[in-house]
Enzyme design. Structure first.
Site, short mmCIF file in Angstrom:
data_model
loop_
_atom_site.label_atom_id
_atom_site.label_comp_id
_atom_site.label_asym_id
_atom_site.label_seq_id
_atom_site.Cartn_x
_atom_site.Cartn_y
_atom_site.Cartn_z
CB THR A 186 44.64 45.10 50.14
OG1 THR A 186 44.42 44.19 49.08
CG2 THR A 186 44.91 46.45 49.54
NE ARG A 214 41.47 39.49 40.82
CZ ARG A 214 41.56 40.18 41.95
NH1 ARG A 214 42.73 40.56 42.38
NH2 ARG A 214 40.50 40.50 42.63
CB VAL A 215 44.22 43.51 36.84
CG1 VAL A 215 44.33 44.88 37.52
CG2 VAL A 215 45.49 43.21 36.05
N GLY A 216 42.94 43.19 39.95
CA GLY A 216 41.82 43.52 40.84
C GLY A 216 41.46 44.99 40.82
CG ASP A 217 39.69 46.43 44.37
OD1 ASP A 217 40.36 45.38 44.44
OD2 ASP A 217 39.46 47.15 45.36
CB THR A 237 41.00 46.08 51.70
OG1 THR A 237 41.39 44.71 51.73
CG2 THR A 237 40.33 46.45 53.01
N GLY A 238 39.05 44.25 49.74
CA GLY A 238 37.97 43.27 49.67
C GLY A 238 38.02 42.53 48.35
N GLY A 240 37.98 42.13 44.94
CA GLY A 240 38.17 43.19 43.94
C GLY A 240 37.17 43.22 42.81
N1 ASP Z 1 41.03 44.10 46.65
C1 ASP Z 1 42.16 43.22 46.46
C2 ASP Z 1 42.00 42.56 45.11
O1 ASP Z 1 40.92 42.13 44.79
C3 ASP Z 1 42.30 42.19 47.49
C4 ASP Z 1 42.08 42.65 48.90
O2 ASP Z 1 41.89 43.81 49.16
O3 ASP Z 1 42.08 41.82 49.78
O4 ASP Z 1 42.99 42.40 44.44
#
Ligand code: ASP
Length: 319
Positions: A186, A214-217, A237-238, A240
């Protein structure tokens, strides 16, 4: 019991206080985190990533030094990172399980708690620009899918054909991932400007091989993105799903606000206490109103960079 060690750390460092001089401005960026093995990167890869981080950082430094607002700067920097195919945002977005690109982005202005976000985008070149549009010109915070695209195109945002997001590298990653584990990444930026205002912006292609829809964080205010002049600006980032469940970005702000933890203590407690005891492999970048910058991860790497008016700056990849 599981929070004991992070809490002890917090208590010890809280007693030490924070004697740093306030910074005129400060900035931090990330280009994704994860369990990265140096052996999987060639020297050339490292040079490319570091050059890309330095380029984005330079844009932010110049703008902050020139007196631009934090919110303008985080948008500008994230746009640059979105245009770079090295990162999983904008041009370099990963693919969903069924071979689409669905991008999410959010921006937040800590001076007034205004926020804008878009999710499930497949045809906007710079989703962070659309998030800014939602923040500045609509009465809403989050627009998704076709509605977000229509709103963006009606308001002069650059639209692209979905093929713009095709990169061979990400396509091959999906093909490999369809057989084994996933991968994330990200981009984000947090900034403190000369007027003392904080802002955060985050943009992503989401998680490789994610389900369509799908929607992430990232576009969830308080999960992957948050800014509040009273506390800090955070971009995460991580994985989500965990960042949403733990409302990571807002939790860091709340620990500062209600428990009076420093930004470092708060970020460490959340990222290396709460999250790492469960999952959510990744990290956060954060800046507070004194210009203290935190780059905290519970993974072995995070593409990252930071700079302060006093001259302290750098870019790094591995822990
Ligand atoms: N946080 C992002 C998500 O889950 C992905 C990422 O940061 O690598 O969409």
């Amino acid at each position: 019991m599981k929070y004991l060690i992070p809490l002890l750390f917090v208590l010890i460092t809280a007693c030490q206080g924070n004697q740093n001089q306030p910074e005129d401005w400060a900035i931090a960026i990330h280009g994704g985190a994860g369990n990265m093995d140096r052996a999987n990167f060639s020297d050339e890869d490292i040079l490319h990533y570091k050059a890309a981080l330095s380029e984005a950082l330079d844009i932010g430094k110049k703008a902050l030094n020139g007196g631009q607002s934090a919110v303008d700067v985080v948008e500008l920097v994230v746009k640059n990172l979105e245009d770079n195919p090295l990162f999983n945002a904008g041009k370099g977005a990963v693919f969903t399980n069924d071979g689409r690109n669905e991008l999410d982005a959010a921006i937040m202005d800590g001076s007034n708690l205004n926020a804008g976000a878009v999710a499930g985008i497949g045809d906007i070149r710079n989703p962070i620009g659309a998030a800014r549009l939602v923040m500045d010109q609509s009465p809403h915070v989050l627009l998704i899918g076709k509605g977000a695209s229509l709103y963006a195109s009606q308001n002069g945002i650059e639209m692209v054909d979905s093929s713009y997001f095709f990169t061979e590298k990400r396509w091959q990653l999906l093909q490999r991932t369809l057989q084994k584990a996933g991968k994330n990444g990200t981009v984000g930026c947090v900034a403190l400007d000369k007027k003392g205002n904080l802002a955060a912006a985050t943009s992503t292609g989401g998680m490789n091989n994610k389900r369509y829809g799908r929607v992430g964080d990232v576009p969830i205010i308080g999960a992957g993105t948050y800014a509040n002049n009273h506390t800090c600006a955070v971009s995460a980032t991580g994985h989500g799903e965990y960042y949403i469940r733990y409302t990571v970005a807002h939790d860091i702000s709340a620990l500062m606000e209600y428990k009076e933890l420093s930004i470092q203590e708060a970020a460490r407690l959340v990222v290396n206490g709460k999250l790492s005891n469960d999952a959510g492999n990744g990290g956060v970048i954060a800046v507070d109103k004194q210009g203290n910058v935190v780059l905290e991860m519970n993974s072995t790497g995070m593409f990252r960079g930071w700079a302060k008016a006093s001259g302290d700056e750098g870019v790094a990849i591995f822990k």
